[in-house]
Scaffold this active site. Structure first.
Site, PDB file in Angstrom:
ATOM      1  N   PRO A 115      -3.864  11.267   6.054  1.00 55.79           N
ATOM      2  CA  PRO A 115      -3.594   9.782   4.970  1.00 55.79           C
ATOM      3  C   PRO A 115      -4.623   9.140   4.711  1.00 55.79           C
ATOM      4  O   PRO A 115      -4.615   8.577   5.786  1.00 55.79           O
ATOM      5  CB  PRO A 115      -2.233   9.478   5.518  1.00 55.79           C
ATOM      6  CG  PRO A 115      -2.633  10.268   6.814  1.00 55.79           C
ATOM      7  CD  PRO A 115      -2.866  11.130   7.046  1.00 55.79           C
ATOM      8  N   LYS A 116      -6.149   9.661   4.663  1.00 55.23           N
ATOM      9  CA  LYS A 116      -7.288   8.426   4.772  1.00 55.23           C
ATOM     10  C   LYS A 116      -7.435   7.682   3.994  1.00 55.23           C
ATOM     11  O   LYS A 116      -7.478   8.290   2.322  1.00 55.23           O
ATOM     12  CB  LYS A 116      -8.416   9.213   5.009  1.00 55.23           C
ATOM     13  CG  LYS A 116      -8.194   9.772   6.484  1.00 55.23           C
ATOM     14  CD  LYS A 116      -9.590  11.218   7.059  1.00 55.23           C
ATOM     15  CE  LYS A 116      -9.553  11.702   7.913  1.00 55.23           C
ATOM     16  NZ  LYS A 116      -9.398  11.212   9.378  1.00 55.23           N
ATOM     17  N   LYS A 117      -7.617   6.737   3.844  1.00 53.80           N
ATOM     18  CA  LYS A 117      -8.129   5.780   2.495  1.00 53.80           C
ATOM     19  C   LYS A 117      -9.596   4.671   3.365  1.00 53.80           C
ATOM     20  O   LYS A 117      -9.643   4.433   4.471  1.00 53.80           O
ATOM     21  CB  LYS A 117      -7.296   5.095   2.686  1.00 53.80           C
ATOM     22  CG  LYS A 117      -6.179   5.059   1.577  1.00 53.80           C
ATOM     23  CD  LYS A 117      -4.226   3.543   1.901  1.00 53.80           C
ATOM     24  CE  LYS A 117      -4.940   3.704   0.252  1.00 53.80           C
ATOM     25  NZ  LYS A 117      -3.911   2.554  -0.149  1.00 53.80           N
TER      26      LYS A 117
END
Length: 264
Positions: A115-117
């Site tokens: 879940p990368k931003k």
């Protein structure tokens, strides 16, 4: 370009110039700063997906410095990892991560389901203090501090802890916006060498943000902190639960993959 060529060449987007290379993904001198803290257990239960189970009201807040990573380059990451249990197997669920480098954002999301931003994390030593910070745009989201190398930890014990399974919720939408992939993925770190491990007094502050809600798992009590330097390989994953076909077990999924591979 012929149909068969597209099928053979397809690995990642863009087709003719992928955003990240094929693995393996080796990390040298990967530096962890992990602060374990107690939080609201009901807040954890609201965000940890079944069939994972929350084992305690605990979160690991991580700052990770990666100066030398195969295919991904030099970058830093920060976020929250939650201790969980899957069918009696202890592991960790990655809740949210923020980093400053496009290839591992694209690869992490597309391959494993991380879940990368995009954000601006940093990890550095300031005089006598290890300092981790995370900004989302210009707004400070997290600040962690620890006394620098106050006491050494057993590197063999810390290396063993890194071998535990890690879980991710991989979501990829269909072109009509409905979910096409919605899976629980399990992966492991491999070929681990911990070069150093230390602990010291620590503090952690989290701040509210609409698009980076780390503070929704509030810090009630800092329990421990550690600083590690390690070489390791990020292994590829396996699907252990398919939310779109919940009756399919990990064994059935593995069997289908094997049948498809043998048919090619």
């Amino acid at each position: 370009m012929k149909h068969d060529t597209v099928r053979t060449a397809a690995f990642a987007m863009p087709l003719t110039n992928p955003a990240f290379p094929a693995g393996p993904y080796r990390f040298v001198n990967r530096e962890y700063f992990i602060i374990q803290y107690r939080t609201d257990i009901e807040a954890l239960r609201r965000i940890v997906p079944e069939p994972l189970e929350v084992t305690d009201a605990v979160v690991n807040y991580e700052f990770i410095r990666m100066p030398d990573s195969t295919g991904f380059g030099d970058y830093t990451e920060s976020g929250q990892v939650i201790p969980v249990s899957y069918r009696g197997q202890a592991g960790s669920f990655t809740h949210q991560m923020f980093l400053n480098d496009h290839p591992p954002i694209a690869g992490g999301r597309e391959l494993w389901g991380f879940p990368k931003k995009l954000a601006q994390p940093k990890l550095a030593v300031e005089i006598d203090t290890l300092v981790g910070t995370l900004n989302y745009g210009s707004v400070r989201i997290a600040t962690g501090t620890m006394g620098y190398k106050h006491r050494a930890l057993d590197t063999e014990i810390e290396a063993k802890k890194l071998t535990a399974p890690n879980f991710l919720l991989k979501i990829i939408p269909h072109v009509d916006g409905t979910p096409r992939i919605c899976e629980l993925v399990r992966y492991y770190l491999e070929d681990i060498t911990v070069k150093g491990s230390w602990t010291g007094p620590a503090a952690l502050d989290l701040y509210s943000h609409a698009l980076a809600p780390v503070a929704e798992l509030p810090v009630l009590q800092v329990l421990s902190a550690k600083h590690l330097v390690a070489d390791l390989t990020l292994g590829l994953g396996t699907v252990v639960h398919d939310y779109l076909s919940p009756g399919r077990t990990a064994r059935q999924l593995d069997s289908e993959i094997l049948i498809e591979a043998n048919a090619r």
